[in-house]
Every structure is written in structure tokens, then in C-alpha cells.
Scaffold this motif. Structure first.
Motif, PDB file in Angstrom:
ATOM      1  N   UNK A 120      12.495  49.249  56.475  1.00 52.45           N
ATOM      2  CA  UNK A 120      13.090  50.381  55.806  1.00 52.45           C
ATOM      3  C   UNK A 120      13.002  50.217  54.289  1.00 52.45           C
ATOM      4  N   UNK A 121      13.336  49.019  53.793  1.00 47.23           N
ATOM      5  CA  UNK A 121      13.263  48.787  52.358  1.00 47.23           C
ATOM      6  C   UNK A 121      11.818  48.822  51.877  1.00 47.23           C
ATOM      7  N   UNK A 122      10.887  48.366  52.690  1.00 49.59           N
ATOM      8  CA  UNK A 122       9.477  48.393  52.315  1.00 49.59           C
ATOM      9  C   UNK A 122       9.006  49.833  52.161  1.00 49.59           C
ATOM     10  N   UNK A 123       9.408  50.711  53.073  1.00 48.04           N
ATOM     11  CA  UNK A 123       9.032  52.116  52.995  1.00 48.04           C
ATOM     12  C   UNK A 123       9.606  52.748  51.727  1.00 48.04           C
ATOM     13  N   UNK A 124      10.861  52.441  51.445  1.00 49.86           N
ATOM     14  CA  UNK A 124      11.496  52.970  50.245  1.00 49.86           C
ATOM     15  C   UNK A 124      10.768  52.488  48.996  1.00 49.86           C
ATOM     16  N   UNK A 125      10.407  51.226  48.953  1.00 46.69           N
ATOM     17  CA  UNK A 125       9.694  50.672  47.801  1.00 46.69           C
ATOM     18  C   UNK A 125       8.339  51.349  47.620  1.00 46.69           C
ATOM     19  N   UNK A 126       7.651  51.618  48.713  1.00 45.59           N
ATOM     20  CA  UNK A 126       6.351  52.293  48.625  1.00 45.59           C
ATOM     21  C   UNK A 126       6.490  53.718  48.100  1.00 45.59           C
ATOM     22  N   UNK A 127       7.507  54.405  48.595  1.00 46.35           N
ATOM     23  CA  UNK A 127       7.740  55.777  48.135  1.00 46.35           C
ATOM     24  C   UNK A 127       8.106  55.780  46.654  1.00 46.35           C
ATOM     25  N   UNK A 128       8.985  54.853  46.263  1.00 48.06           N
ATOM     26  CA  UNK A 128       9.386  54.763  44.863  1.00 48.06           C
ATOM     27  C   UNK A 128       8.188  54.431  43.974  1.00 48.06           C
ATOM     28  N   UNK A 129       7.344  53.520  44.418  1.00 47.31           N
ATOM     29  CA  UNK A 129       6.158  53.163  43.648  1.00 47.31           C
ATOM     30  C   UNK A 129       5.220  54.350  43.509  1.00 47.31           C
ATOM     31  N   UNK A 130       5.026  55.107  44.595  1.00 45.20           N
ATOM     32  CA  UNK A 130       4.155  56.286  44.553  1.00 45.20           C
ATOM     33  C   UNK A 130       4.705  57.331  43.588  1.00 45.20           C
TER      34      UNK A 130
END
Length: 94
Positions: free
Chosen positions: A1-11
Motif C-alpha cells: 500500500x505504501x509502495x503504491x502511494x509512493x509511486x503515485x506521489x512520485x508520478x
């Protein structure tokens, strides 16, 4: 879940950065010559849309070239405030 959030934030950060760099690049473009520009180019100026761009062209064809930014107030709907917003984005060559 945190990995997905980090990817979205980075994008989102990358998208925002690219958008801001495009704005900076747009400001570096050479000033528009109001005495030779077409309607499409004039409409890109702040406060000038298609109808005012057409009015600028009609005014310069009817009454001659604009010599300076303040001459644009000859065009109906363009006042001193509009001229001030675009003053650094325009030039006057024949």
C-alpha cells in the motif's frame, strides 16, 4: 500500500515539475510583433482572445501600424491594464 502511494506521489511530482518547466519555457519565447502577427499568435497574449486579436488586426489595417504598447488602447476592449499585462511580451516592428 505504501509502495503504491509512493509511486503515485512520485508520478504527481514529476508531472508537476514538467508542467512548471513548460511554463518557464513559454516565458522565454521571443516577444510577439503586433504589427505582423496573425490572429492565432495574437490570441496567445494575456487578455487577448480571438475576438480582440481580430480587432487588433482590423485596427492596424485600417489605421496603420502600432508604434508602442500604449497604441493598443486604440483597439476597443483593450485598456491600460491589459496593455500592462502584455507589455513585456510584445514588440513593434513593421
Amino acid at each position: 500500500m505504501q509502495t503504491t502511494f509512493k509511486r503515485i506521489a512520485a508520478a504527481l511530482l514529476i508531472s508537476l515539475s514538467l508542467g512548471l518547466s513548460g511554463t518557464a519555457m513559454a516565458q522565454a519565447i521571443a516577444p510577439i510583433n503586433v504589427n505582423s502577427a496573425d490572429e492565432e499568435l495574437l490570441a496567445e497574449l494575456p487578455g487577448i482572445g480571438p475576438s480582440r486579436a481580430t480587432a487588433i488586426i482590423e485596427e492596424r489595417e485600417a489605421n496603420g501600424a502600432f508604434e508602442n504598447a500604449d497604441d493598443l488602447t486604440r483597439v476597443n476592449g483593450i485598456g491600460p491594464a491589459t496593455v500592462d499585462r502584455m507589455r513585456d511580451q510584445i514588440k513593434f516592428e513593421e
